[in-house]
Design an enzyme around this catalytic site. Structure first.
Site, PDB file in Angstrom:
ATOM      1  N   SER A   1       0.865  -1.231   0.134  1.00 35.73           N
ATOM      2  CA  SER A   1      -0.112  -0.138   0.025  1.00 35.73           C
ATOM      3  C   SER A   1       0.779   1.396   0.038  1.00 35.73           C
ATOM      4  O   SER A   1       1.636   1.681  -1.047  1.00 35.73           O
ATOM      5  CB  SER A   1      -0.960   0.044   1.127  1.00 35.73           C
ATOM      6  OG  SER A   1      -1.945   1.038   1.035  1.00 35.73           O
TER       7      SER A   1
ATOM      8  N   HIS B   1      -7.649  -5.464  -1.707  1.00 42.87           N
ATOM      9  CA  HIS B   1      -6.224  -4.726  -1.414  1.00 42.87           C
ATOM     10  C   HIS B   1      -5.179  -5.554  -0.708  1.00 42.87           C
ATOM     11  O   HIS B   1      -4.067  -5.403  -0.674  1.00 42.87           O
ATOM     12  CB  HIS B   1      -6.706  -3.359  -0.424  1.00 42.87           C
ATOM     13  CG  HIS B   1      -5.312  -2.422  -0.276  1.00 42.87           C
ATOM     14  ND1 HIS B   1      -4.488  -2.134  -1.788  1.00 42.87           N
ATOM     15  CD2 HIS B   1      -4.820  -1.855   0.519  1.00 42.87           C
ATOM     16  CE1 HIS B   1      -3.705  -1.265  -1.067  1.00 42.87           C
ATOM     17  NE2 HIS B   1      -3.795  -1.075   0.283  1.00 42.87           N
TER      18      HIS B   1
ATOM     19  N   ASP C   1      -9.038  -4.643  -6.194  1.00 44.62           N
ATOM     20  CA  ASP C   1      -8.603  -3.690  -5.224  1.00 44.62           C
ATOM     21  C   ASP C   1      -9.457  -2.400  -5.196  1.00 44.62           C
ATOM     22  O   ASP C   1      -9.525  -1.789  -6.295  1.00 44.62           O
ATOM     23  CB  ASP C   1      -7.148  -3.336  -5.508  1.00 44.62           C
ATOM     24  CG  ASP C   1      -6.499  -2.576  -4.383  1.00 44.62           C
ATOM     25  OD1 ASP C   1      -7.417  -2.147  -3.507  1.00 44.62           O
ATOM     26  OD2 ASP C   1      -5.144  -2.909  -3.958  1.00 44.62           O
TER      27      ASP C   1
END
Length: 306
Positions: A176, A283, A251
């Protein structure tokens, strides 16, 4: 480290506590009479097992004055006379703090796994992360990834100064914001790292959700220079390391277009990142596929950082 919750009546506190040498304890505290009752106290799950050692330390930030804290995981059979490859695990974004006085200083399973395979694992909280005051966090405002990378490189220079670190075998991994930081570091410092693995990476902040991106970057109209300087698209030609990008095809947080746009820019620039997709995942990977994920990350390090 304590985490406190107050009962609806306001009479009781639930205190959850752990420290580097304390796996965990949960107490109920009666605020009326100050009586404490321990609900549970965890035993060391690794008692009798030779485990990688987790150490805490500090170094100066790129401003030359701010203390930054790190943890380092060393193999159980660590020998200071040998040279070790290093896996740097990075997040570095707002509302995070990875190095804390909790069980094993917050070190998780993948770090233990990598240490068992003969790596040093290094984790540093750069400026811009949380719980160190507003000035500490605000240094990254309108330029995400710039000061964070400078601080992470202070960590790299520290690692290079250690006689047991092989400076030619440095790798970095993050997810991320950490995925953004992984690619960001490879492109800003292309001669330093041998390998990087970036999961669900933000590539350009103008593609990211408004409630987060514009909180820290302001709008693209208000901060065009900041968006241009922090975008990874215009730096794709700098890639010299082996880079694996991993993305879940569903995602909803960092949408797939981030990775696809970077691949397109890399093709145009003549660079060659690798790309792996987890079908049906968002994600983060969950269930059995999460085991596959960490095996896949580790294999990439083993292939290109040994």
């Amino acid at each position: 480290m304590h985490t406190i919750a107050v009962s609806n009546s306001g009479r009781y506190l639930v205190s959850r506590y752990s420290a580097s040498d304390t796996p965990g304890k949960v107490d109920i505290i009666d605020l009326k009479n100050a009586k404490t009752v321990t609900l549970t106290s965890a035993l060391n799950p690794f008692a009798g097992i030779s485990m990688p050692r987790v150490e805490l330390g500090s170094l100066k930030a790129a401003d030359g004055k701010t203390d930054l804290f790190y943890r380092m995981v060393k193999p159980a059979n660590f020998d200071a006379a040998k040279k070790y490859p290093v896996a740097i695990y990075v997040y570095g974004g707002p509302h995070s703090q990875l190095v804390q006085n909790r069980w094993r200083y917050g070190s998780g399973g993948w770090e233990t796994y990598m240490a068992q395979k003969g790596y040093l694992v290094f984790v540093l909280d750069n400026r811009g992360t949380s719980f160190r005051g507003r000035a500490f966090e605000d240094v990254t405002h309108r330029r995400l990834g710039v000061e964070e990378a400078k601080d992470q490189m202070c960590g790299v220079e520290f690692l290079k100064s250690l006689p047991y670190v092989d400076a030619g075998r440095l790798g970095v991994h993050g997810w991320s914001y950490g995925g953004f930081m992984t690619i960001n570091m490879l492109l800003r410092y292309p001669e330093v790292f041998k390998v990087g693995v970036a999961g669900g990476p933000v590539i350009d902040w103008k593609y990211y959700e408004v409630m987060y991106g514009e909180r820290y970057m302001d709008t693209p109209q208000e901060n065009p220079d900041g968006y241009a300087k922090t975008s990874l698209l215009n730096k794709a030609g700098r890639l010299k390391s082996r880079l694996l990008i991993i993305h879940g095809d569903e995602d909803p947080v960092v949408v797939m277009q981030h990775s696809l746009q970077f691949l397109k820019s890399s093709i145009g620039a003549g660079t060659h990142p690798d790309f792996f997709v987890y079908p049906g995942h968002e994600h983060n990977m969950i269930g059995r596929d999460r085991v596959h994920l960490h095996e896949h990350i580790t294999r990439y390090f083993e292939d290109f950082c040994r």
